[in-house]
Each structure stands twice: as C-alpha cells, then as structure tokens.
Design an enzyme around this catalytic site. Structure first.
Site, PDB file in Angstrom:
ATOM      1  N   CYS A  74       0.872  -1.180   0.000  1.00  0.00           N
ATOM      2  CA  CYS A  74       0.000   0.000   0.000  1.00  0.00           C
ATOM      3  C   CYS A  74       0.903   1.222   0.000  1.00  0.00           C
ATOM      4  O   CYS A  74       1.590   1.501   0.979  1.00  0.00           O
ATOM      5  CB  CYS A  74      -0.921   0.005   1.222  1.00  0.00           C
ATOM      6  SG  CYS A  74      -1.993   1.464   1.311  1.00  0.00           S
ATOM      7  N   HIS A 151      -2.466  -4.699 -10.484  1.00  0.00           N
ATOM      8  CA  HIS A 151      -3.332  -3.645 -11.011  1.00  0.00           C
ATOM      9  C   HIS A 151      -3.637  -3.877 -12.481  1.00  0.00           C
ATOM     10  O   HIS A 151      -2.771  -4.334 -13.241  1.00  0.00           O
ATOM     11  CB  HIS A 151      -2.662  -2.275 -10.882  1.00  0.00           C
ATOM     12  CG  HIS A 151      -2.577  -1.764  -9.473  1.00  0.00           C
ATOM     13  ND1 HIS A 151      -3.497  -0.888  -8.942  1.00  0.00           N
ATOM     14  CD2 HIS A 151      -1.682  -2.021  -8.491  1.00  0.00           C
ATOM     15  CE1 HIS A 151      -3.170  -0.621  -7.687  1.00  0.00           C
ATOM     16  NE2 HIS A 151      -2.065  -1.300  -7.389  1.00  0.00           N
ATOM     17  N   GLU A 200     -10.239  -0.316  -5.268  1.00  0.00           N
ATOM     18  CA  GLU A 200      -9.222  -1.097  -4.570  1.00  0.00           C
ATOM     19  C   GLU A 200      -9.823  -2.405  -4.078  1.00  0.00           C
ATOM     20  O   GLU A 200     -10.877  -2.412  -3.422  1.00  0.00           O
ATOM     21  CB  GLU A 200      -8.673  -0.281  -3.392  1.00  0.00           C
ATOM     22  CG  GLU A 200      -7.387  -0.805  -2.840  1.00  0.00           C
ATOM     23  CD  GLU A 200      -6.698   0.212  -1.935  1.00  0.00           C
ATOM     24  OE1 GLU A 200      -5.671  -0.168  -1.337  1.00  0.00           O
ATOM     25  OE2 GLU A 200      -7.168   1.359  -1.817  1.00  0.00           O
ATOM     26  N   CYS A 209      -4.850   6.047  -4.054  1.00  0.00           N
ATOM     27  CA  CYS A 209      -4.168   4.748  -4.023  1.00  0.00           C
ATOM     28  C   CYS A 209      -2.768   4.955  -4.576  1.00  0.00           C
ATOM     29  O   CYS A 209      -2.600   5.232  -5.772  1.00  0.00           O
ATOM     30  CB  CYS A 209      -4.934   3.724  -4.855  1.00  0.00           C
ATOM     31  SG  CYS A 209      -4.135   2.102  -4.920  1.00  0.00           S
ATOM     32  N   GLY A 212      -1.760   2.322  -7.087  1.00  0.00           N
ATOM     33  CA  GLY A 212      -2.523   2.557  -8.309  1.00  0.00           C
ATOM     34  C   GLY A 212      -1.950   3.685  -9.128  1.00  0.00           C
ATOM     35  O   GLY A 212      -1.888   3.610 -10.369  1.00  0.00           O
TER      36      GLY A 212
END
Length: 271
Positions: A74, A151, A200, A209, A212
């Site tokens: 994260c 992703h 997410e 994010c 992301g």
C-alpha cells in the site's frame, strides 16, 4: 487491556496503525481487522496497518484491507509509516522491501521495479500485459502491472463517466485474476499529467491509491501516452508525483497526515 492506535491518512486514503514493535497487541486475524476497519461499529479505515519488528529492515509492515484480507503493498500507507518513523527507513512488506525518505513535499518512497509478466500479475493464463485483449462493458484493452500488488489500468476519455462502482467489483473478482485485482480508470490530461480513479480490492473506490498511481503512470509510459520520467497523477484526494527512472525503479512522492490517536479494548470485538 486497552490497545493504542494511530489514525493516519494519505490524501484521504485512511489507516488505523497498530505498533507492535515494543508492545503486545492482539493477534491480528482477518475477522479482527475487518471489525476494526468497520466505519459504523469499529474505528473505521480503508486499511489496518500492523507494525512489527524486522530482522531485515527498520520495521515490518503488514497490511489488511477493510474486508480483512491481508495484502502485499500500500503506497499511501508506506508514506504514512515513513512520516511516523520520521527518518530515512527500510520497510519490509509482503510485496518486497521499500525505502522511505522524508522530503519537503511529504515522503518519497522507492517502490521498487514494476513487473509485467502475466504470471507476476498474476493472470489465469498468458496475455500481453501492455494491452490485454479483454473488456468489460466498454472498459477495454487494459494494461496490467504488479507494483507490489496487482493492477489493471484502463485509459478512458473521462474518468467521471465510468461506472466504477458497478464495474470495479465485477473486474476485481473476474476469474482472469486469481488473486483478485485493483482496478484503475485513467484519463491523460497532458504529457505529464494523469487523472485517476481507483477501485481497490477488498476496499472499494478510494480517494487515493499510491500503488494505483504508480501502476497507472508506468502503464501510460509503456504505451507512450505520457513522457518517461515524472508525471503528476491526480486522484480525488489530491496529487502524487510518480517517477519511473532509467534504473527501472519507481519513486512515489506525496503527503501523509496523522489525524488522531486513541485506544480500544479488544474485548469489544468478538473476533
């Protein structure tokens, strides 16, 4: 026994941080993490972060999404922990080793090298991850990249026009993605700016994010949609600076904030 916690956020992507480096905390389970993350009956957060001692880094960071699932990485939480540590630090995660450094703009994070092989995402079967020949109700030909977690990135004319609340969970749970997937919809604003929304996995649509933003910037650079180097990725919560260097490493820079501190009684949660 009451357990202390720190509430933090990175551009609105919020975390409950439990520090187990020098004190006892309850054994973390998926059920307890989900209970603490619940915004109606718990403390409330997108991710619960557990800090533990590490024999390879300054700290080990474990990450639990709001549904209780433990995940690899994260980016926003890494910046928050970098702020908490207050000095250059190495952080061990399931997704690999990360390095943080406090800077004027907040915290810079060396996110490591992106991975593009289909089995590194992972996908259920081989596909060219530059532009996969798949689609869901108008979202087509996504790029795929693993930046510590998986992703897919769709480039669309207008992110606001995408029904992400319907398509996000559909794509997240598609059998093509055996480990589930984070879903990004991006609009190219200029050669150095991207607008982004993120669904997410295990959380839902989030205000920001970090991984992301990294995945989207790299996917756009691979396709030649933006210039290789540094781009601004604008999320609903605010902007991040993402650089993909000649050494193949990604650096993410942006703010993080401590909101408040408190305590909770584990006995209040039947977990």
């Amino acid at each position: 026994m009451r357990v202390p916690f720190i509430k933090m956020h990175g551009l609105g992507n919020d975390f409950v941080v439990l520090d187990a480096r020098d004190r006892d905390v309850p054994m973390m389970t998926n059920r307890l993490a989900a209970a603490l993350a619940d915004r109606k009956t718990g403390i409330g957060c997108d991710q619960l972060i557990l800090l533990e001692p590490s024999d390879r880094a300054d700290v080990r960071m474990r990450i639990f999404n709001a549904d209780g699932s433990e995940v690899e990485a994260c980016g926003n939480a890494t910046r928050a922990i970098g702020l908490l540590l207050g000095k250059p630090a190495a952080i061990e995660t399931l997704g690999g080793m990360l390095a943080t450094n406090p800077v004027d703009a907040g915290v810079a994070v060396d996110m490591g090298e992106p991975r593009f092989d289909w089995d590194s995402i992972p996908l259920a079967y081989p596909l060219d991850t530059l532009a996969m020949p798949v689609g869901w109700d108008g979202l087509e030909s996504p790029g795929a990249v693993n930046v510590g977690n998986p992703h897919v990135v769709f480039f669309v004319p207008d992110t606001a026009a995408t029904a992400l609340e319907q398509l996000g969970p559909l794509i997240e749970h598609d059998p093509l993605f055996p480990a589930r997937i984070n879903v990004n919809v991006a609009t190219i604003v200029s050669r150095d700016e991207i607008r982004l929304r993120v669904w997410e996995r295990g959380v839902g649509e989030t205000r920001a994010c970090g991984t992301g933003a990294c995945a989207t910037a790299v996917a756009a650079m691979r396709r030649g949609l933006v210039d290789r180097g540094t781009v601004t990725v604008r999320l609903p919560g605010g902007p991040l600076q993402i650089a993909w260097g000649a050494d193949n490493r990604i650096t993410m820079t942006g703010p993080a904030t401590e909101s408040f501190r408190g305590t909770f009684d584990p006995a209040d949660y039947d977990a």
